[in-house]
Write a protein that holds these residues in place. Structure first.
Motif, PDB file in Angstrom:
ATOM      1  N   LEU A  62       0.825  -1.202   0.000  1.00 55.02           N
ATOM      2  CA  LEU A  62       0.000   0.000   0.000  1.00 55.02           C
ATOM      3  C   LEU A  62       0.863   1.258   0.000  1.00 55.02           C
ATOM      4  O   LEU A  62       0.536   2.248  -0.671  1.00 55.02           O
ATOM      5  CB  LEU A  62      -0.928  -0.005   1.218  1.00 55.02           C
ATOM      6  N   THR A  66       0.834   4.161  -2.782  1.00 51.76           N
ATOM      7  CA  THR A  66       0.605   5.580  -2.520  1.00 51.76           C
ATOM      8  C   THR A  66       1.621   6.428  -3.264  1.00 51.76           C
ATOM      9  O   THR A  66       1.283   7.438  -3.858  1.00 51.76           O
ATOM     10  CB  THR A  66       0.700   5.854  -1.016  1.00 51.76           C
ATOM     11  N   GLU A  68       3.259   5.539  -5.973  1.00 51.23           N
ATOM     12  CA  GLU A  68       3.146   5.371  -7.424  1.00 51.23           C
ATOM     13  C   GLU A  68       1.796   5.802  -7.969  1.00 51.23           C
ATOM     14  O   GLU A  68       1.584   5.764  -9.173  1.00 51.23           O
ATOM     15  CB  GLU A  68       3.352   3.889  -7.784  1.00 51.23           C
ATOM     16  N   ASP A  69       0.845   6.131  -7.113  1.00 47.17           N
ATOM     17  CA  ASP A  69      -0.517   6.460  -7.547  1.00 47.17           C
ATOM     18  C   ASP A  69      -1.149   5.317  -8.333  1.00 47.17           C
ATOM     19  O   ASP A  69      -1.740   5.528  -9.385  1.00 47.17           O
ATOM     20  CB  ASP A  69      -0.517   7.713  -8.425  1.00 47.17           C
ATOM     21  N   SER A  70      -0.998   4.102  -7.851  1.00 50.34           N
ATOM     22  CA  SER A  70      -1.476   2.974  -8.641  1.00 50.34           C
ATOM     23  C   SER A  70      -2.623   2.225  -7.959  1.00 50.34           C
ATOM     24  O   SER A  70      -2.807   1.047  -8.187  1.00 50.34           O
ATOM     25  CB  SER A  70      -0.321   2.019  -8.924  1.00 50.34           C
ATOM     26  N   GLY A  71      -3.391   2.893  -7.120  1.00 46.23           N
ATOM     27  CA  GLY A  71      -4.541   2.245  -6.492  1.00 46.23           C
ATOM     28  C   GLY A  71      -4.122   1.231  -5.449  1.00 46.23           C
ATOM     29  O   GLY A  71      -3.520   1.589  -4.451  1.00 46.23           O
ATOM     30  N   GLY A  72      -4.415  -0.064  -5.685  1.00 43.21           N
ATOM     31  CA  GLY A  72      -4.031  -1.065  -4.692  1.00 43.21           C
ATOM     32  C   GLY A  72      -3.330  -2.257  -5.299  1.00 43.21           C
ATOM     33  O   GLY A  72      -3.408  -3.357  -4.751  1.00 43.21           O
ATOM     34  N   ILE A  73      -2.646  -2.054  -6.453  1.00 41.31           N
ATOM     35  CA  ILE A  73      -2.124  -3.218  -7.168  1.00 41.31           C
ATOM     36  C   ILE A  73      -0.949  -3.869  -6.448  1.00 41.31           C
ATOM     37  O   ILE A  73      -0.876  -5.086  -6.351  1.00 41.31           O
ATOM     38  CB  ILE A  73      -1.754  -2.865  -8.626  1.00 41.31           C
ATOM     39  N   ALA A  75      -0.371  -3.645  -3.243  1.00 41.23           N
ATOM     40  CA  ALA A  75      -0.913  -4.198  -2.004  1.00 41.23           C
ATOM     41  C   ALA A  75      -1.510  -5.579  -2.264  1.00 41.23           C
ATOM     42  O   ALA A  75      -1.241  -6.531  -1.523  1.00 41.23           O
ATOM     43  CB  ALA A  75      -1.973  -3.257  -1.428  1.00 41.23           C
ATOM     44  N   ALA A  76      -2.286  -5.709  -3.335  1.00 42.89           N
ATOM     45  CA  ALA A  76      -2.909  -6.991  -3.644  1.00 42.89           C
ATOM     46  C   ALA A  76      -1.860  -8.047  -3.956  1.00 42.89           C
ATOM     47  O   ALA A  76      -1.927  -9.180  -3.449  1.00 42.89           O
ATOM     48  CB  ALA A  76      -3.868  -6.832  -4.818  1.00 42.89           C
ATOM     49  N   LEU A 130      -3.330  -6.599 -12.723  1.00 41.18           N
ATOM     50  CA  LEU A 130      -4.175  -5.580 -12.108  1.00 41.18           C
ATOM     51  C   LEU A 130      -3.886  -4.201 -12.674  1.00 41.18           C
ATOM     52  O   LEU A 130      -4.763  -3.358 -12.759  1.00 41.18           O
ATOM     53  CB  LEU A 130      -3.975  -5.577 -10.589  1.00 41.18           C
ATOM     54  N   GLU A 131      -2.617  -3.974 -13.067  1.00 39.45           N
ATOM     55  CA  GLU A 131      -2.271  -2.660 -13.607  1.00 39.45           C
ATOM     56  C   GLU A 131      -2.975  -2.415 -14.939  1.00 39.45           C
ATOM     57  O   GLU A 131      -3.543  -1.364 -15.181  1.00 39.45           O
ATOM     58  CB  GLU A 131      -0.755  -2.536 -13.788  1.00 39.45           C
TER      59      GLU A 131
ATOM     60  N   SER B  24      -7.875  -4.075  -1.203  1.00 39.22           N
ATOM     61  CA  SER B  24      -6.911  -3.678  -2.235  1.00 39.22           C
ATOM     62  C   SER B  24      -7.545  -3.740  -3.626  1.00 39.22           C
ATOM     63  O   SER B  24      -7.255  -2.899  -4.480  1.00 39.22           O
ATOM     64  CB  SER B  24      -5.665  -4.563  -2.168  1.00 39.22           C
ATOM     65  N   LEU B  27      -9.563  -0.605  -4.046  1.00 39.93           N
ATOM     66  CA  LEU B  27      -8.710   0.540  -4.381  1.00 39.93           C
ATOM     67  C   LEU B  27      -8.256   0.472  -5.832  1.00 39.93           C
ATOM     68  O   LEU B  27      -8.179   1.480  -6.526  1.00 39.93           O
ATOM     69  CB  LEU B  27      -7.504   0.581  -3.442  1.00 39.93           C
ATOM     70  N   THR B  28      -7.958  -0.767  -6.299  1.00 41.13           N
ATOM     71  CA  THR B  28      -7.506  -0.920  -7.676  1.00 41.13           C
ATOM     72  C   THR B  28      -8.606  -0.531  -8.658  1.00 41.13           C
ATOM     73  O   THR B  28      -8.376   0.233  -9.602  1.00 41.13           O
ATOM     74  CB  THR B  28      -7.099  -2.384  -7.938  1.00 41.13           C
ATOM     75  N   SER B  31      -9.126   3.115  -8.806  1.00 43.49           N
ATOM     76  CA  SER B  31      -8.101   3.863  -9.528  1.00 43.49           C
ATOM     77  C   SER B  31      -8.278   3.743 -11.033  1.00 43.49           C
ATOM     78  O   SER B  31      -7.724   4.514 -11.792  1.00 43.49           O
ATOM     79  CB  SER B  31      -6.711   3.360  -9.136  1.00 43.49           C
ATOM     80  N   HIS B  32      -9.057   2.746 -11.474  1.00 42.79           N
ATOM     81  CA  HIS B  32      -9.271   2.596 -12.909  1.00 42.79           C
ATOM     82  C   HIS B  32     -10.503   3.344 -13.402  1.00 42.79           C
ATOM     83  O   HIS B  32     -10.827   3.285 -14.562  1.00 42.79           O
ATOM     84  CB  HIS B  32      -9.401   1.113 -13.272  1.00 42.79           C
ATOM     85  N   ILE B  40      -6.366   7.169  -2.084  1.00 45.76           N
ATOM     86  CA  ILE B  40      -4.926   6.988  -1.997  1.00 45.76           C
ATOM     87  C   ILE B  40      -4.282   7.794  -3.106  1.00 45.76           C
ATOM     88  O   ILE B  40      -4.558   7.545  -4.263  1.00 45.76           O
ATOM     89  CB  ILE B  40      -4.570   5.509  -2.185  1.00 45.76           C
ATOM     90  N   ASN B 114       5.584   9.952 -13.824  1.00 48.32           N
ATOM     91  CA  ASN B 114       5.574   8.584 -14.342  1.00 48.32           C
ATOM     92  C   ASN B 114       5.247   8.621 -15.819  1.00 48.32           C
ATOM     93  O   ASN B 114       4.458   9.437 -16.253  1.00 48.32           O
ATOM     94  CB  ASN B 114       4.495   7.750 -13.653  1.00 48.32           C
ATOM     95  N   LYS B 117       3.870   3.436 -17.217  1.00 50.43           N
ATOM     96  CA  LYS B 117       2.731   2.580 -16.926  1.00 50.43           C
ATOM     97  C   LYS B 117       1.591   2.890 -17.899  1.00 50.43           C
ATOM     98  O   LYS B 117       1.746   3.705 -18.802  1.00 50.43           O
ATOM     99  CB  LYS B 117       2.269   2.806 -15.478  1.00 50.43           C
ATOM    100  N   ARG B 157      -1.990  16.309  -7.445  1.00 49.80           N
ATOM    101  CA  ARG B 157      -1.751  15.216  -8.371  1.00 49.80           C
ATOM    102  C   ARG B 157      -2.381  15.574  -9.703  1.00 49.80           C
ATOM    103  O   ARG B 157      -3.505  16.045  -9.758  1.00 49.80           O
ATOM    104  CB  ARG B 157      -2.349  13.928  -7.828  1.00 49.80           C
TER     105      ARG B 157
END
Lengths: 168, 273
Positions: A62, A66, A68-73, A75-76, A130-131, B24, B27-28, B31-32, B40, B114, B117, B157
């Motif tokens: 997590l 935070t 990387e601003d990548s949600g929860g990938i 963490a999962a 997930l990404e 998680s 959250l994922t 974020s999408h 977060i 970034n 990605k 951000r």
């Protein structure tokens, strides 16, 4: 015991900073980044309660998310690794794990390599799936998993051999 | 009761795992989806502070490059000033740089960027305290960067244009045919303009600028030049590959644009419904 806690806390902070400030900016060939922070999950003591390990791994992922601003990938991915690590350990090291006698530095090289490889590739596969979040990109997911995975494994093996615990 | 507790204690690892996994994944998924990823983000006190500190060390190595860009921009502005004084009809200068006072510009420093990605974000130093708001446009002197997405007191951000969620209105500079700007996630210097009608006079090397349909960006901010183009499946719209003017891998300082009458226009539009 306190020694272990301090070592792991420092390792936690150091690996996060190394990951977000340096390794995430490598972008080799445009998209290949090593995820060295997985070494935390590799090295985390084998004989501690698993619920603690699950929580710590989740927090590690997590925190990276935070930054990387990548949600929860992350963490999962870390969470799944933490949950199934006992199975991977039993698979890689066999009976000696069941008797809690295994020490990573004293295992045969082949078994250790297998253990690291399973951990890293599984972690990366979950991470990149997930990404992308889209199975039409499955070729890209596999490509990223393979290249970033090889890069991570190399760095982790170097890290393991550099920071071997001292013989007593 | 006793049995329930026994069950919980026996399966505490599994329950913990499932709970955290759901969290998680939540959250994922969040974020999408655009406009929802608010919990977060790197625009907070701790991560912003660490990025700011690291950037303070790194930024010295880019000073020469930033100076060059600044001189280049000054040159353009001086040329514009000279042209404005000489010309008789002031109306002819309605190019990218002469915005009317509807827009307010602020300066911010990029502390994290970034671009490798699928969904990329940029963290900038400057937040509520310096007047930034969500949905402000972010540009450099060379072209557009993205849209402010989340603001805290000292950091913000930005959703980069290199993000699969962004859709920005853009048009051909020569004619007023417009389309949407999206990114396919492959090359950080190449972006796609879709839904341009077939009638549009698309030519290799032409310039693409921001369109007038957006409340975020002023019309006419440069984006890039056309590299190649093709018609889509049913042959009615163009998909155009654009080479960006900006080097997205090295940004440095940015301008944040506030549209002062945005709220008023939104209010007016919502009356219709």
């Amino acid at each position: 015991m306190t020694n272990t806690i301090i070592t792991n806390t420092l390792r936690f902070i150091f690996l996060i900073l190394l990951q977000v400030l340096l390794l995430n900016n490598i972008n080799f060939l445009g998209y290949v980044n090593p995820y060295l922070y997985v070494i935390f999950l590799v090295l985390y003591p084998f004989n501690t309660p698993q619920s603690l390990f699950i929580i710590v791994s989740f927090l590690l992922g997590l925190t990276i998310d935070t930054f990387e601003d990548s949600g929860g990938i992350n963490a999962a991915a870390c969470l799944v690794i933490a949950y199934i690590r006992p199975t991977i350990l039993r698979f890689s090291f066999g009976v000696s794990y069941d008797y809690q006698t295994v020490k990573l530095s004293s295992t045969p090289y082949g078994a250790r390599l297998g253990y690291v490889m399973i951990l890293v590739f599984l972690h990366h596969l979950i991470l990149f799936t997930l990404e992308m979040f889209d199975f039409s990109h499955s070729f890209l997911i596999l490509k990223k998993t393979l290249f970033s995975g090889i890069f991570s494994i190399l760095l982790i093996l170097i890290g393991l051999s550099l920071f071997k615990p001292k013989r007593r | 009761m006793q049995q329930i507790f026994n069950f919980l204690i026996r399966n505490k690892n599994n329950i913990l795992f499932l709970l955290l996994l759901v969290l998680s994944l939540f959250l994922t998924i969040q974020s999408h989806s655009y406009h929802k990823s608010k919990f977060i983000s790197s625009a907070n006190f701790v991560t912003g502070g660490i990025y700011g500190w690291a950037n303070g060390v790194q930024s010295y190595f880019h000073l020469e490059e930033y100076n060059k860009r600044l001189m280049e921009e000054n040159k353009q502005l001086h040329n514009l000033l000279a042209a404005t004084k000489d010309s008789i009809t002031l109306e002819t200068i309605t190019d990218s740089s002469s915005f009317n006072s509807v827009y307010k510009f602020r300066v911010a420093k990029v502390i994290n960027n970034n671009y490798s990605k699928i969904d990329n974000y940029i963290t900038i130093e400057g937040g509520k305290n310096s007047g930034l708001k969500t949905e402000d446009g972010v540009i450099t002197s060379q072209g557009i960067i993205g849209i402010v997405d989340k603001v805290t007191n000292n950091y913000a951000r930005v959703i980069s244009i290199l993000n699969s969620e962004t859709k920005i209105n853009a048009q051909l500079k020569k004619s007023d045919h417009f389309g949407s700007l999206v990114w396919d996630g492959k090359d950080p210097n190449m972006i796609q303009l879709i839904d341009v009608p077939r009638l549009a006079p698309v030519k290799q090397g032409d310039t693409i600028v921001t369109g007038g349909k957006s409340l975020i960006f002023p019309q006419g901010i440069p984006i890039g030049t056309i590299v190649d183009f093709k018609l889509d499946g049913n042959e009615s719209y163009y998909t155009i590959n654009i080479q960006l003017f900006n080097d997205m891998t090295n940004i440095g300082y940015v301008y944040v644009i506030e549209n002062k009458i945005k709220a008023e226009i939104k209010e007016l539009e919502s009356v219709d419904d």
